[in-house]
Design a protein around this motif. Structure first.
Motif, mmCIF file in Angstrom:
data_model
loop_
_atom_site.group_PDB
_atom_site.id
_atom_site.type_symbol
_atom_site.label_atom_id
_atom_site.label_comp_id
_atom_site.label_asym_id
_atom_site.label_seq_id
_atom_site.Cartn_x
_atom_site.Cartn_y
_atom_site.Cartn_z
ATOM 1 N N LEU A 156 0.833 -1.206 0.000
ATOM 2 C CA LEU A 156 0.000 0.000 0.000
ATOM 3 C C LEU A 156 0.865 1.253 0.000
ATOM 4 O O LEU A 156 0.639 2.190 -0.784
ATOM 5 C CB LEU A 156 -0.928 -0.013 1.216
ATOM 6 N N LYS A 157 1.868 1.263 0.851
ATOM 7 C CA LYS A 157 2.733 2.444 0.951
ATOM 8 C C LYS A 157 3.511 2.665 -0.345
ATOM 9 O O LYS A 157 3.713 3.808 -0.774
ATOM 10 C CB LYS A 157 3.675 2.298 2.143
ATOM 11 N N ALA A 158 3.931 1.581 -0.973
ATOM 12 C CA ALA A 158 4.670 1.692 -2.236
ATOM 13 C C ALA A 158 3.815 2.317 -3.337
ATOM 14 O O ALA A 158 4.330 2.946 -4.260
ATOM 15 C CB ALA A 158 5.165 0.321 -2.674
ATOM 16 N N ALA A 159 2.505 2.151 -3.212
ATOM 17 C CA ALA A 159 1.579 2.671 -4.224
ATOM 18 C C ALA A 159 1.057 4.069 -3.898
ATOM 19 O O ALA A 159 0.325 4.655 -4.691
ATOM 20 C CB ALA A 159 0.411 1.708 -4.386
ATOM 21 N N GLY A 160 1.419 4.593 -2.743
ATOM 22 C CA GLY A 160 0.941 5.928 -2.377
ATOM 23 C C GLY A 160 -0.292 5.921 -1.506
ATOM 24 O O GLY A 160 -1.080 6.868 -1.521
ATOM 25 N N LEU A 161 -0.460 4.858 -0.725
ATOM 26 C CA LEU A 161 -1.598 4.743 0.182
ATOM 27 C C LEU A 161 -1.096 4.572 1.615
ATOM 28 O O LEU A 161 -0.101 3.881 1.857
ATOM 29 C CB LEU A 161 -2.475 3.545 -0.203
ATOM 30 N N ALA A 195 -7.322 2.358 3.706
ATOM 31 C CA ALA A 195 -6.114 3.166 3.489
ATOM 32 C C ALA A 195 -6.484 4.434 2.746
ATOM 33 O O ALA A 195 -7.358 4.425 1.881
ATOM 34 C CB ALA A 195 -5.092 2.371 2.683
ATOM 35 N N THR A 196 -5.814 5.524 3.091
ATOM 36 C CA THR A 196 -6.102 6.805 2.445
ATOM 37 C C THR A 196 -4.996 7.157 1.456
ATOM 38 O O THR A 196 -3.846 6.715 1.577
ATOM 39 C CB THR A 196 -6.215 7.937 3.482
ATOM 40 N N LYS A 197 -5.353 7.960 0.486
ATOM 41 C CA LYS A 197 -4.392 8.457 -0.490
ATOM 42 C C LYS A 197 -3.388 9.349 0.212
ATOM 43 O O LYS A 197 -3.751 10.307 0.882
ATOM 44 C CB LYS A 197 -5.128 9.228 -1.579
ATOM 45 N N SER A 198 -2.103 9.012 0.084
ATOM 46 C CA SER A 198 -1.067 9.795 0.738
ATOM 47 C C SER A 198 -0.977 11.165 0.089
ATOM 48 O O SER A 198 -1.367 11.368 -1.060
ATOM 49 C CB SER A 198 0.284 9.072 0.610
#
Length: 293
Positions: free
Chosen positions: A256-261, A286-289
């Motif tokens: 998720l973090k790798a994708a911007g979440l 998860a929210t959009k970073s």
């Protein structure tokens, strides 16, 4: 393969090429595609639709009481209300969306199956936008405050497509938008197996065929591969492969973090059951970073 021996005479009478069959039955590499597209096949779609609409069956969809619980929880957790747009990916006949109509949110359903979208339109008169498309390639005008990807759809994708899908979805999320999804964990009890059945008809085909179902376990990443080899009396051989990746919380969080979440809430399921490291399933909102595009 000992399980096939009792069907050897049948295969010989059908003129099946033994070498080709043995090649098809070999352990597949990760992400090996099926020999034909099948989810939008008319016969298979009709079988899937019957499963979707059976409230007591957990096959194409979860059991309807489970859907009720997940919809009720997510409506609150995602703050569904007028002015928000929710996109349900892999919406099937709209079982989740119909339960969210009364939230006032603008609803969009996306599904690869033409029959699923046609059935959804027929079942529901609510003002829902239905899109017959592969959610890996959403129309450019689809933007959402909330996206849902439910019933382990995410981990059924080829492994090499999973993070790219998340990256695509981020592009279709409005600032501050969020994604809710669920996956299966390594706590699932699965073992390698083989079963062979001669069918007069069934899920994969309306006509006679031999169905050879093999379950393989791929390690690192941990993926369960169901391989269905279907042989008909004309000696045609089809290979249908369904993968399910089993993910830990740490693995999913990294993806998720790798994708911007940014993961915000972790659960054992989408009805809000608190996260338990021993659970067979895992869910996240998860929210959009801020850095997501």
């Amino acid at each position: 393969m000992n399980e096939l021996e009792s069907y050897r005479s049948v295969l010989e009478s059908w003129g099946v090429n033994q070498h080709e069959l043995e090649t098809r039955l070999a352990r597949p590499k990760l992400d090996t595609p099926s020999t034909r597209a099948f989810w939008d096949d008319p016969h298979i779609s009709s079988q899937m639709m019957a499963f979707h609409l059976d409230p007591h069956l957990e096959a194409a969809s979860k059991r309807h009481p489970t859907i009720d619980a997940e919809c009720a929880y997510l409506a609150k957790a995602l703050d569904l209300k007028s002015g928000k747009t929710l996109v349900d990916l892999g919406c099937g006949p709209g079982l989740y969306l119909e339960r969210w109509v009364n939230t006032g949110a603008s609803l969009v359903g996306v599904d690869l199956s033409p029959l699923a979208i046609a059935t959804a339109r027929q079942r529901l008169s609510a003002p829902i936008r239905w899109i017959n498309a592969d959610y890996r390639h959403l129309p450019t005008d689809v933007m959402a405050d909330v996206m849902t990807l439910i019933y382990y759809d995410f981990t059924a994708l080829p492994v090499h497509e999973q993070i790219p899908l998340l990256q695509t979805l981020v592009k279709h999320l409005n600032p501050g938008g969020c994604l809710a999804l669920d996956v299966m964990t390594p706590n699932q009890t699965v073992s390698e197996s083989v079963s062979v059945k001669l069918r007069l008809g069934g899920f994969w085909s309306a006509t006679q065929h031999l169905e050879i179902h093999q379950v393989f376990i791929h390690e690192a990443p941990l993926v369960i591969i169901d391989q269905y080899t279907l042989v008909d009396p004309q000696a045609h051989i089809e290979s249908i492969r369904i993968q399910n990746r089993l993910l830990t919380k740490e693995e999913l969080e990294a993806m998720l973090k790798a994708a911007g979440l940014t993961p915000v809430h972790w659960y054992s399921d989408l009805s809000g059951t608190p996260f338990d490291q021993n659970s067979k399933t895992l869910a996240v909102i998860a929210t959009k970073s801020h850095s997501g595009h």
